[in-house]
Design an enzyme around this catalytic site. Sequence first.
Site, mmCIF file in Angstrom:
data_model
loop_
_atom_site.group_PDB
_atom_site.id
_atom_site.type_symbol
_atom_site.label_atom_id
_atom_site.label_comp_id
_atom_site.label_asym_id
_atom_site.label_seq_id
_atom_site.Cartn_x
_atom_site.Cartn_y
_atom_site.Cartn_z
ATOM 1 N N PHE A 11 0.848 -1.194 0.000
ATOM 2 C CA PHE A 11 0.000 0.000 0.000
ATOM 3 C C PHE A 11 0.888 1.251 0.000
ATOM 4 O O PHE A 11 1.845 1.322 0.773
ATOM 5 C CB PHE A 11 -0.883 -0.025 1.249
ATOM 6 N N ARG A 64 -12.575 -3.767 -7.354
ATOM 7 C CA ARG A 64 -12.373 -4.672 -6.205
ATOM 8 C C ARG A 64 -13.701 -4.994 -5.547
ATOM 9 O O ARG A 64 -14.573 -4.130 -5.405
ATOM 10 C CB ARG A 64 -11.528 -3.998 -5.117
ATOM 11 N N LYS A 87 -11.674 -1.678 8.535
ATOM 12 C CA LYS A 87 -11.957 -2.536 7.383
ATOM 13 C C LYS A 87 -12.777 -3.743 7.871
ATOM 14 O O LYS A 87 -13.955 -3.592 8.180
ATOM 15 C CB LYS A 87 -10.646 -2.906 6.680
ATOM 16 N N ASP A 119 1.958 -5.900 8.070
ATOM 17 C CA ASP A 119 0.768 -5.064 8.054
ATOM 18 C C ASP A 119 -0.437 -5.981 7.817
ATOM 19 O O ASP A 119 -0.509 -6.667 6.784
ATOM 20 C CB ASP A 119 0.890 -4.009 6.945
#
Length: 397
Positions: free
Chosen positions: A113, A356, A210, A184
Amino acid sequence: MTDFNQTRAQFILPEGKIYLDGNSLGPVPVAAAERLQKMLSDEWGTMLIGGWSQAGWMDMSFDVGNRIAKLIGAAERSIAMGDTLSLKVYQALAAALQLNPGRSVILSDTGNFPSDLYIAQGLVRSLDRGLELRTVPPAEIEQALTDDVAVLMLTEVDYQTGRLHDMAALTDLAHQKGIITVWDLAHSTGAIPVDLGAANADIAIGCTYKYLNGGPGAPAFIYVNPAIVDRIQPTISGWLGHQNPFDFSADYAPGPGIERMRVGTPPVIALNVLNTAMDVFDHVDMADVRRQSIKLSELLIAEVATHCPSLLLISPTDPMTRGSQVSFAHQHGYAIMKALIDRGVIGDFRAPDAIRFGLAPLYISEADVRAAVVILADILDNRLWDRPEYQVRAAIT
Ligand SMILES: *Cc1c(COP(=O)(O)O)cnc(C)c1O
């Protein structure tokens, strides 16, 4: 056995929408509003500053951290909450570099990311001691674990493609080369089973908005292996990471264990919402979540292959090397996603051309996946994406 009808009932899911974007922001837990209202009136509104001790606000960081720990194979009190994930990347990376002072390379992959890489770049610049951020394609990490690498910093599940690294194997290989690992878990926590203890991971970080459904801007977490935490001299040495914050002494001395990774005042309101969101996991077995997530992902891939042949699968085909999301590439990906969202199917778009879909079994069913593909096929078959208003890029995708 996890009852997915029961978990779904614990979320507010707007009528007429199919929400396939829980990998970016989970939905609101039904209980959140009442719990938040109660906190505002019975705690803050009644106790005022007394809430720090009377309502346990000060310890919330670790109380919530312990609940997350259970999901990711971490020991009790090995996780501290607070700040954003980007800040936690900084904290984690600075600590990891400290644990390996003779070496100069931070190794990551090109799929990481951007914020993780940006933070590494900033740290390299500010430390100004000849450090280097080296990125290689995800498949080449193993060969890149060389003797000059200080820290291996990877995101376990790739945000773009859903590709899943083998955390245990890579941690083991890294350790054989004397490399410290920073994992991560942004797209892992609450999505797939994680076992930090079994992997003997050194440091891990993740966000909670998330797959943990903690709400926009919910506090991030940092895990440090209890075997090494006492060797860390925190770079962001805030007062709440001090041994005795309320002594207000002039010089910093790190608190015991993970307490030293705290920085400043905990975000109590956000922690309350997150704490509510964690309730659903009390009745969830992550192995069931994984099984169901694979079922949903395989279904989506098969349905798209049959009904939307112009979409190119860019996620791994083997579910064992894929997280809980599926991505497809299409030249008109942005417009297609806009058209989908207009019709109530919410996924997202990631530049340059990926659409996505996050598959969170806690509130997404097989019927949702089938219904979403019917709408997607209609958009593609009838070029419904080909409208001027779908071509204009918004600032936030
Ligand atoms: C979502 C995500 C972030 C976002 O960081 P914030 O500071 O919370 O905005 C960072 N890194 C990864 C790998 C992510 O998936």
